[in-house]
Design a protein around this motif. Structure first.
Motif, PDB file in Angstrom:
ATOM      1  N   ASN A 200      39.880  80.941  79.504  1.00  0.00           N
ATOM      2  CA  ASN A 200      39.169  79.958  80.314  1.00  0.00           C
ATOM      3  C   ASN A 200      38.880  78.686  79.520  1.00  0.00           C
ATOM      4  N   LYS A 201      38.514  78.860  78.286  1.00  0.00           N
ATOM      5  CA  LYS A 201      38.204  77.735  77.405  1.00  0.00           C
ATOM      6  C   LYS A 201      39.425  76.848  77.199  1.00  0.00           C
ATOM      7  N   ARG A 202      40.549  77.455  76.913  1.00  0.00           N
ATOM      8  CA  ARG A 202      41.781  76.684  76.710  1.00  0.00           C
ATOM      9  C   ARG A 202      42.183  75.934  77.973  1.00  0.00           C
ATOM     10  N   ASP A 203      42.112  76.619  79.129  1.00  0.00           N
ATOM     11  CA  ASP A 203      42.516  75.998  80.390  1.00  0.00           C
ATOM     12  C   ASP A 203      41.626  74.811  80.745  1.00  0.00           C
ATOM     13  N   GLN A 204      40.321  74.952  80.528  1.00  0.00           N
ATOM     14  CA  GLN A 204      39.408  73.844  80.814  1.00  0.00           C
ATOM     15  C   GLN A 204      39.676  72.656  79.903  1.00  0.00           C
ATOM     16  N   SER A 218      51.218  69.876  81.357  1.00  0.00           N
ATOM     17  CA  SER A 218      52.055  70.715  82.220  1.00  0.00           C
ATOM     18  C   SER A 218      53.037  71.525  81.399  1.00  0.00           C
ATOM     19  N   ASN A 219      53.586  70.880  80.369  1.00  0.00           N
ATOM     20  CA  ASN A 219      54.540  71.566  79.508  1.00  0.00           C
ATOM     21  C   ASN A 219      53.902  72.771  78.819  1.00  0.00           C
ATOM     22  N   MET A 220      52.677  72.590  78.299  1.00  0.00           N
ATOM     23  CA  MET A 220      52.005  73.683  77.588  1.00  0.00           C
ATOM     24  C   MET A 220      51.574  74.798  78.532  1.00  0.00           C
ATOM     25  N   MET A 221      51.081  74.444  79.719  1.00  0.00           N
ATOM     26  CA  MET A 221      50.581  75.465  80.648  1.00  0.00           C
ATOM     27  C   MET A 221      51.706  76.252  81.312  1.00  0.00           C
ATOM     28  N   ASN A 222      52.930  75.731  81.259  1.00  0.00           N
ATOM     29  CA  ASN A 222      54.064  76.431  81.862  1.00  0.00           C
ATOM     30  C   ASN A 222      54.855  77.250  80.857  1.00  0.00           C
ATOM     31  N   ARG A 223      54.389  77.278  79.612  1.00  0.00           N
ATOM     32  CA  ARG A 223      55.059  78.103  78.616  1.00  0.00           C
ATOM     33  C   ARG A 223      54.634  79.560  78.764  1.00  0.00           C
ATOM     34  N   HIS A 224      55.473  80.440  78.271  1.00  0.00           N
ATOM     35  CA  HIS A 224      55.147  81.872  78.300  1.00  0.00           C
ATOM     36  C   HIS A 224      55.358  82.444  76.896  1.00  0.00           C
ATOM     37  N   PRO A 225      54.272  82.829  76.220  1.00  0.00           N
ATOM     38  CA  PRO A 225      52.874  82.682  76.666  1.00  0.00           C
ATOM     39  C   PRO A 225      52.360  81.253  76.451  1.00  0.00           C
TER      40      PRO A 225
END
Length: 240
Positions: A200-204, A218-225
């Motif tokens: 949650n902390k990272r996403d915020q 967007s690039n970082m949030m779409n990576r796995h993981p």
């Protein structure tokens, strides 16, 4: 001075008063003269507090400031002056040295509080009394502090801050908040709660970046993981 004290202590009190007065009027320069070699040496040694990047106390960041200041004073082996484990000795020579050490820690606090708070600390003659005053006035119970932190976190965005400044302010809020939340969690479920908080902390952090970081976010949030918060902040600093 209006109270019993040694000559060295009296001179150091005069130094404290003038430092406090100078800070309260935001003076840019202050010359202080003393014929006490002990006081002069002590004041000069206080410059070591400037070697550490210490957080200023604003009146609204007590928990974070208290934590940092406590570590600093413990590192100087003077915490006993605050918690009462090192009381003033009866021997006159030892007492004089103890009083100077006590006033030394008071000087550190005066340097780290905002100018409008300095004069409120003037009535206190020992660091223990000064510290107890700050704790009594600015330490909040957990429910009030949690509400305050949740409100601050909801409204905290990068805005005009650099990535480093934004990351530092964000971390300060979340560390205080996590300490309160984790204190009421059972040991058997603490790991799960901590894992949720990390995500949650990272996403915020990413969602409250300025619009010009949209592509990187967007690039970082779409990576796995998805990368950790530290990895994200490091990458953003390089891009900035």
């Amino acid at each position: 001075m209006g109270f019993c004290t040694s000559n060295n202590k009296a001179e150091y009190e005069a130094v404290l008063f003038n430092i406090g007065l100078a800070l309260s009027i935001q003076a840019s320069h202050l010359d202080i003269w003393s014929d006490s070699q002990l006081v002069v040496n002590q004041v000069q040694s206080d410059d070591e507090s400037r070697d550490v990047r210490m957080m200023r106390f604003t009146g609204k960041n007590y928990c974070a400031w208290e934590f940092q200041f406590k570590l600093f004073v413990k590192g100087k082996e003077l915490w006993g002056h605050i918690d009462g484990s090192n009381l003033g000795p009866r021997d006159a020579k030892a007492l004089s040295k103890w009083e100077i050490e006590d006033a030394r820690v008071m000087t550190w606090i005066l340097r780290l509080v905002e100018p409008h708070l300095v004069l409120n600390l003037r009535p206190y003659k020992t660091i223990a009394a000064m510290w107890n005053y700050l704790h009594m006035v600015y330490n909040q119970d957990n429910s009030a502090r949690r509400f305050q932190l949740e409100y601050a976190m909801a409204n905290f965005t990068q805005g005009s801050l650099s990535i480093e400044e934004y990351f530092s302010g964000f971390q300060t809020l979340w560390i205080d908040y996590s300490d309160i939340v984790f204190a009421n969690v059972l040991a058997t479920t603490l790991f799960v709660v901590q894992a949720v908080h990390v995500t949650n902390k990272r996403d915020q952090f990413l969602m409250k970046l300025r619009p010009n970081f949209e592509i990187a976010r967007s690039n970082m949030m779409n990576r796995h993981p998805v990368p950790s918060l530290d990895a994200c902040s490091s990458e953003l600093m390089r891009e900035e």
